[in-house]
Write an enzyme that holds these catalytic residues in place. Structure first.
Site, PDB file in Angstrom:
ATOM      1  N   GLU A  49       0.813  -1.219   0.000  1.00  0.00           N
ATOM      2  CA  GLU A  49       0.000   0.000   0.000  1.00  0.00           C
ATOM      3  C   GLU A  49       0.846   1.268   0.000  1.00  0.00           C
ATOM      4  O   GLU A  49       0.394   2.322  -0.410  1.00  0.00           O
ATOM      5  CB  GLU A  49      -0.929   0.024   1.226  1.00  0.00           C
ATOM      6  N   HIS A  71       9.322 -26.841  -0.183  1.00  0.00           N
ATOM      7  CA  HIS A  71       8.652 -27.960  -0.848  1.00  0.00           C
ATOM      8  C   HIS A  71       7.482 -27.490  -1.699  1.00  0.00           C
ATOM      9  O   HIS A  71       6.662 -28.294  -2.124  1.00  0.00           O
ATOM     10  CB  HIS A  71       8.162 -28.965   0.200  1.00  0.00           C
ATOM     11  N   LYS A 105     -14.484   0.540  -3.044  1.00  0.00           N
ATOM     12  CA  LYS A 105     -15.313   0.644  -1.830  1.00  0.00           C
ATOM     13  C   LYS A 105     -16.686   1.213  -2.165  1.00  0.00           C
ATOM     14  O   LYS A 105     -17.708   0.727  -1.685  1.00  0.00           O
ATOM     15  CB  LYS A 105     -14.619   1.542  -0.788  1.00  0.00           C
TER      16      LYS A 105
END
Lengths: 412, 412
Positions: A248, A274, A388
Site C-alpha cells: 500500500e 517444498h 469501496k
C-alpha cells in the site's frame, strides 16, 4: 562532493528519514502514555475469548504482535474478513458471557467492520454490552462512534495522524499485546532502538536505506517481486503485516503517472521449500529475497535413530528439530546465492517483543525509504476508494444482484 | 488450415491434454478402489485428534479438501513444518491416547517428515504404536518404510506414478477427506466431470486451455505474476495447493535453458482489498487476476441499522454479511476491469466436494497446458535437490554450526 546520481539519492533519502524521526507522529508517539490502553486490556484479560473485529491496518499489527503470546488465555480471535461461514463457526465456539468484543476502525466507516459489529451486537444482546464491547476509532463524527453512542459502549481513540498500516505501535497493536500478556513497552523500545541507530547512521550503515536502495536498483532491472521467507512460524503474521505495509505504501503512481512498486510475497520456511523454491531457483530472475532466520530454536528432544540403516535416518540421529530447521535456513540462503539470486538474511538471535519491535521498525523505515526513492507518497492509498464505493452501490441493490446472478442461501 | 502460430499451439496443446486423459496415471487412477483407504480412515475417526505429518504435496491436497469439514471432530492438525515451537504447542494440546498420527512422504526419505515422525514416536512410546500410527509412502526400500518395519506400523501405498503435487485425488487427499467425513467419491466425480468435458472440448470452449493461453500470451508481455483472489475463507488452502502446483510445474528452465514460469500469489478476499488492492490497481501492470467467487453465501442474520443516521450504517440495514461479501467480490472484479487489469472470474454456485474436485482438476489441466505451451516438463522439480543435500550436510555438522553462528536454545 559525490555526483553519482544513486549516491546523491541515497544521501537525500537518509536525510529524509532522519528528518522524519523528529517530525512524523508515528515516531513521536512511540513514547505516548499507555495507561488507558493497559486499563482496558486488564478488563479484557478476564474473558476467556476476545474477538477483535477489523481489517487491514486495524488487524495485521495486532496479529503480528500477538503471535508471540505464550499463554493460552484469553484466546484472541482476529476476525478480519466477512465470510459468514467463518464468522458463524467462531460464534459457535465462544460463549458470549465469557467473551469480549473489540471493534477497530480508524475512519470508523469501514463497511466490513460495521457489519461484523452489528452482527455481534445482535448475538450479545442479552449481556451488558458496555461490559463486553470496546470501540477503537478516530475521535469525531463517524459511523462506529454513532454505534458506540447508541449502545453506550466504551471507546478508545485511534490517533488521527497515524495511518492504519503504520499503527502497530499505537492502540491498534498495543491493546491486543497487553491482552495477550505481551510486554508492549519492550516492543516499543525495540522500535526506539532502531530510530536511535538511524540518527547516527551514514548511507553505508543504515540497514533500512541499504535494503531500499538494493530493491530500488533491482526493480529498475525488472526485479518486480520481493519474497519474505520466514524460518519461524510465529513470524508468518509479521510477513502478512509487512506485505500490506509495502504494497500500500509503494504500489502506486508517481507524480508523472508512472506505476511504481514491487509485489511483496510471503513464503514460509521450511514448508515452501517444498512448494515454491523450484520456481524461485529455476524460474525467471524477477525476485529479491529476504530470508528471516532465527538463530535460537526451541528444542524438542533429539531424535534417536542409531538403530536404523538408511542414511536419511542416521543423519537425524541425536539431532533436534530445531537443528534441522537451522540447517534448512542456511541451505536455502546458500542455494539462492549459488543460483545467483539476490538475497539477504535478517537474523534474529531470539524472538522477543523487543526484537520484533526492532524488526517492524526496520521494515517501516525501509518502506518509507523505498517510497522516497520511487517518488511516491507512502501515506495514501488513492486507488481503493473506487472499489469501496462500488461495493456499497451493489449492496444497496442487493436482493436483486441479478447482474452476477448472485444470491444468498440460508444454510442451517 | 489455420496457420496463426498461437492457434496452432493451442490446437497442439488441446490434443496433448486430450491424449493425457487416456494415458496419465493421475487421470486413470481416479476410479481406483478406495476400500483400504476408507477402512483406515474409519479407524482414525475414533480419535479426538489426528496429526498429519508431511509437507508440500504430501500435505496441501489434504489441507485444501478438509477445509470443507463440517464436523468438529476428529480435529485434524496438518503439521507441514519443522518449527519446534509450533510442534511443541500442538503436542501440548493433544492427548496421545486419544490421538492418531499419520506420516505421509511419497519418497519416504523427506528429512522434515522423518524428523516429525521420530519426534512423535518418542512422545507416543507408552501407547500401542500400531494402533495410533499409519505410514503412507511408495512401496519399496525407503527410510520411512524402515521406520514402519522397525515399529510394526501399518502402511498404505502412495502410488509411485503420481507426483506429490498431483496426488490430491489419491490416498494423500482421500485419507484425510474420509477422516473428516467428506465425500471423497463426490470430489473425484467432480474431477471426472471436468475430464469428460475436456474430451469433447474444442480450443474455444476448454476453460483450462483458454486460461493457459491467456496467461501464456500475457507472460510474453512481461505479466509475470498470477494472483488468485479467493472470496471464501474455506478456499484459502486450495489457493496454497494451487500455488505449489503452478510454481513447481511451470517454474523451471526449458530445453534451451531459458527460465520459464510466472509467480502464483494468494490473496484473500475481502481482506486483501484492505492490504494488497492498492498495489494491484495502481502499481505496475505485471499481474493476471483470477477471482474465485462463491455465489451462495452462508447467511447470518441481517443487520438492523434503521435507527442510525450515518449512511455507512443505513446502507447495511436489512443486509446480511453474505450479501456484503457478494457486493465486495463484484466490486473487485469490476474495479480491476475498470483499471484495465486482465481478470477472469471462476464462480462456484456452491462449495461442495464435487465443485471443489472440479476446480482442482481445472487447475491441474490449466497447469499442464501452461507447461506444454512453455515447453517445460510439468512433472519434475530439478532445482531443489541441491538445497536438500546442503541442508543434510549442514545438519551433519550441527553442534558446530559456526559458519552462521547458529545455535539451539533450550526453552522450557
Amino acid at each position: 562532493m559525490n555526483t553519482n546520481p544513486l549516491s546523491q539519492k541515497a544521501q537525500q533519502t537518509l536525510e529524509y528519514l532522519q528528518k522524519l524521526v523528529t517530525t512524523l507522529p508515528l515516531f513521536q508517539r512511540l513514547t505516548d502514555d499507555m495507561t488507558a490502553i493497559q486499563e482496558k486490556a486488564d478488563h479484557f484479560r478476564q474473558f476467556q475469548d476476545v474477538l477483535i473485529l477489523g481489517t487491514g491496518g486495524s488487524s495485521l499489527g495486532g496479529q503480528a504482535i500477538t503471535a508471540l503470546q505464550e499463554s493460552a488465555s484469553p484466546k484472541l480471535h482476529f476476525l478480519d474478513n466477512i465470510d459468514a461461514h467463518t464468522f458463524a463457526d467462531v460464534l459457535k465456539t465462544v460463549s458470549p458471557h465469557k467473551t469480549g468484543v473489540i471493534a477497530i476502525s480508524k475512519s470508523g466507516n469501514t463497511a466490513e467492520t460495521l457489519m461484523q459489529l452489528l452482527t455481534c451486537l445482535k448475538v450479545w444482546d442479552e449481556t451488558p454490552l458496555a461490559h463486553h464491547f470496546l470501540i477503537v476509532s478516530e475521535p469525531g463524527q463517524n459511523a462506529i462512534r454513532e454505534v458506540a453512542s447508541k449502545f453506550s459502549l466504551p471507546t478508545l481513540d485511534h490517533p488521527d495522524d497515524i495511518g492504519g498500516r503504520f499503527s502497530a505501535f499505537t492502540v491498534v497493536g498495543m491493546l491486543p499485546a497487553f491482552i495477550a500478556g505481551i510486554d508492549g513497552q519492550s516492543l516499543r523500545q525495540g522500535a526506539l532502538d532502531v530510530l536511535a541507530n538511524l540518527k547516527e547512521a551514514t548511507v553505508h550503515d543504515s540497514p533500512a536505506l541499504v535494503g531500499a536502495l538494493t530493491q530500488f536498483s533491482l526493480c529498475q532491472q525488472h526485479v518486480n517481486q520481493s519474497v519474505l521467507f520466514t524460518y519461524c512460524d510465529r513470524l508468518q503474521l509479521l510477513a502478512s503485516w509487512y506485505c500490506q505495509l509495502w504494497a500500500e505504501s509503494v504500489g502506486k503512481k508517481n507524480a508523472i503517472g508512472l506505476a511504481q512498486g514491487t509485489t511483496p510475497i510471503r513464503a514460509a520456511g521450511a514448508t515452501d521449500q517444498h512448494s515454491q523454491l523450484q520456481l524461485y531457483l529455476d524460474g525467471p530472475r524477477d525476485k529479491f529475497f529476504t530470508v528471516l532466520t532465527l538463530a535460537q530454536q526451541h528444542s524438542l528432544d533429539s531424535a534417536q535413530a542409531d538403530f536404523f540403516d538408511h542414511p536419511a535416518l542416521t543423519t537425524l540421529h541425536n539431532k533436534t528439530m530445531g537443528q534441522l530447521m537451522i540447517a534448512e535456513q542456511m541451505a536455502t540462503i546458500d542455494t539462492l546465492k549459488a543460483n545467483n539470486c539476490p538475497v539477504r538474511e535478517l537474523k534474529l538471535e531470539q524472538l522477543t517483543p523487543r526484537s520484533l519491535g526492532s524488526l517492524m521498525m526496520h521494515f517501516i523505515l525501509e518502506t518509507l525509504a523505498m517510497a522516497h526513492l520511487l517518488e511516491v507518497n507512502p501515506f495514501d492509498q488513492p486507488a481503493v476508494e473506487q472499489g469501496k464505493k462500488l461495493a456499497l452501490d451493489y449492496l444497496s441493490r442487493a436482493g436483486g444482484c441479478a447482474k452476477h446472478g448472485a444470491e444468498v442461501l440460508i444454510e442451517e
